[in-house]
Design an enzyme around this catalytic site. Sequence first.
Site, PDB file in Angstrom:
ATOM      1  N   LYS A  77      83.022 -62.166  52.930  1.00  0.00           N
ATOM      2  CA  LYS A  77      82.959 -60.479  53.253  1.00  0.00           C
ATOM      3  C   LYS A  77      81.481 -60.500  53.661  1.00  0.00           C
ATOM      4  O   LYS A  77      80.625 -61.161  53.244  1.00  0.00           O
ATOM      5  CB  LYS A  77      83.253 -60.005  51.937  1.00  0.00           C
ATOM      6  CG  LYS A  77      83.539 -58.487  52.028  1.00  0.00           C
ATOM      7  CD  LYS A  77      83.838 -57.779  50.810  1.00  0.00           C
ATOM      8  CE  LYS A  77      83.798 -56.223  50.983  1.00  0.00           C
ATOM      9  NZ  LYS A  77      84.238 -55.767  49.634  1.00  0.00           N
ATOM     10  N   SER A 152      87.989 -52.793  49.723  1.00  0.00           N
ATOM     11  CA  SER A 152      87.399 -52.779  50.796  1.00  0.00           C
ATOM     12  C   SER A 152      87.489 -54.179  51.411  1.00  0.00           C
ATOM     13  O   SER A 152      86.914 -54.265  52.496  1.00  0.00           O
ATOM     14  CB  SER A 152      85.841 -52.014  50.131  1.00  0.00           C
ATOM     15  OG  SER A 152      85.353 -53.172  49.410  1.00  0.00           O
ATOM     16  N   SER A 176      88.471 -53.692  44.995  1.00  0.00           N
ATOM     17  CA  SER A 176      88.538 -54.253  46.345  1.00  0.00           C
ATOM     18  C   SER A 176      88.857 -55.573  46.542  1.00  0.00           C
ATOM     19  O   SER A 176      88.684 -56.103  47.739  1.00  0.00           O
ATOM     20  CB  SER A 176      87.028 -54.017  46.815  1.00  0.00           C
ATOM     21  OG  SER A 176      87.069 -52.555  47.289  1.00  0.00           O
TER      22      SER A 176
HETATM   23  N1  GLN Z   1      88.188 -48.407  46.712  1.00  0.00           N
HETATM   24  C1  GLN Z   1      87.049 -48.096  45.451  1.00  0.00           C
HETATM   25  C2  GLN Z   1      86.058 -47.461  46.104  1.00  0.00           C
HETATM   26  O1  GLN Z   1      86.367 -46.837  47.181  1.00  0.00           O
HETATM   27  C3  GLN Z   1      86.696 -49.785  45.312  1.00  0.00           C
HETATM   28  C4  GLN Z   1      85.819 -50.234  46.089  1.00  0.00           C
HETATM   29  C5  GLN Z   1      85.408 -51.741  45.855  1.00  0.00           C
HETATM   30  O2  GLN Z   1      85.820 -52.221  44.849  1.00  0.00           O
HETATM   31  N2  GLN Z   1      84.393 -51.932  46.544  1.00  0.00           N
HETATM   32  O3  GLN Z   1      85.095 -47.051  45.496  1.00  0.00           O
END
Ligand code: GLN
Length: 480
Positions: A77, A152, A176
């Site tokens: 990532k 994400s 994420s």
């Molecule tokens: N969807 C969550 C957010 O927008 C988690 C994102 C993540 O785990 N990086 O913060």
Amino acid sequence: MTTSTIDGVRSAIASRQTTATGLAQEFYTRIRREDPEIGAFLTLCEERALAQAGRIDRMAAAGEALPPLAGVPVAIKDVMVTRGVRTTAGSKILDNFIPPYDCTAVARLEAAGAVILGKLNCDEFAMGSSTENSAYGAVHNPRDKSRVPGGSSGGSAAAVAAEMAVATLGSDTGGSIRQPASFCGVVGLKPTYGRVSRYGLIAFASSLDHIGPFAKTVKDVALVLGTIAGRDPMDSTSAEVPVPDYVAELEKPVRSSGEALKVGVAKEYFGSGLDPEVRAAVEAAIQKLAELGCEIVQVSLPHTEYAIPAYYIVATAEASSNLARYDGVRYGFRAKASNLSEMYRLSRDGGFGIEVKRRIMLGTYALSAGYYDAYYLKAQKVRTLLTRDFDEAFKKVDVIAAPTCPTPAFRLGEKVNDPLAMYLADIYTVTANLAGIPGISVPCGENHEKLPIGLQLFARHFDEATLLRVAHAYEQARNT
Ligand code: GLN
């Protein structure tokens, strides 16, 4: 022979059916063919990959013992820094950033023989649940290209699902890793806070950020976790806790001589808003665990309903502080301006996307004098209550089973203009980040449109071994 698992790659290389170099080239061919329609990769690092593959092939030719991930094609990532390889965090503000060092998790994978193919698309600074917040375009779900892969770490999940990498690394601040794993039908694990070093992970919310693996099978996730886990002097929050042989732990039965592992089920994870097909698939999975000999026990996690608001206060507060470093001076994008303060303002305005700006504003507000006690301090108290809920539950059970997400993958564009609806996609995942406990998502079925559904399991702090064991037992039973 399949090279979509680590064992498959190992035996293909050991039997000389392929070489690490041949395999890397095969994966690049597939990426060039498939990825234009998926959008998982932001940067390919062929030179670095082929140099590493060449090293492995020379070792194999010399008859040397090969390291555990020898020749395994992996991808990272784009929130983990890679020496000499562009790292953007999905943001325009880091568009031209070439880091001078490697993230510890990446360095450990490479030291174990893995071949790093490239960097994967994600929501900007890992903020999002659909990968639509990337400055470099959305990722499409390989299982249905009109749908999001989750986020994400959408690129990390999609790359494994489309077999463009055998394993990938993602990051999980509020879900994420687990949520995109669930949406794309692959396995994704968020370890305990402190289990894997965060050195070289571009910070979003430091007390919630975790690095973890994606792969096709629980065993592969266990192998990758074993490689990246453990104390790192470069991250003072990485824990001095011994790392077990996770693969050996997988083989232990979930029930032996009358002693059964206890699986908790909490009604708070099966409330309104849960899609009926997801509920049915997860309930069937829990039934399967009972058939395997696990004892199913009702538990209560009464503060679950406050998790989303607490998470979005803590995460945005920490983000507002972490993202202060992007000022146009030290990294990446710099706007043309006539004086210093205008340069700061225009660089941040032009470099950050809309969701990142929204979070910086929310977090700055929550931390400001007069609101700090009402928001940030309150959220921290809720965080303690949520952690205590898990502590109490884990006095009675070894793991807790729940859905990973309330719905299967939604359509691209469906929630982009409704941040609150997007935030609610994290309702079952943010709790594990607030409490710091490990969680995994394992495929447990499909809905009527053939969209994957994920079973989520939680375990006690640092007990990834039990988490993986139960997930593996379930996966084996489901596949037979
Ligand atoms: N969807 C969550 C957010 O927008 C988690 C994102 C993540 O785990 N990086 O913060």
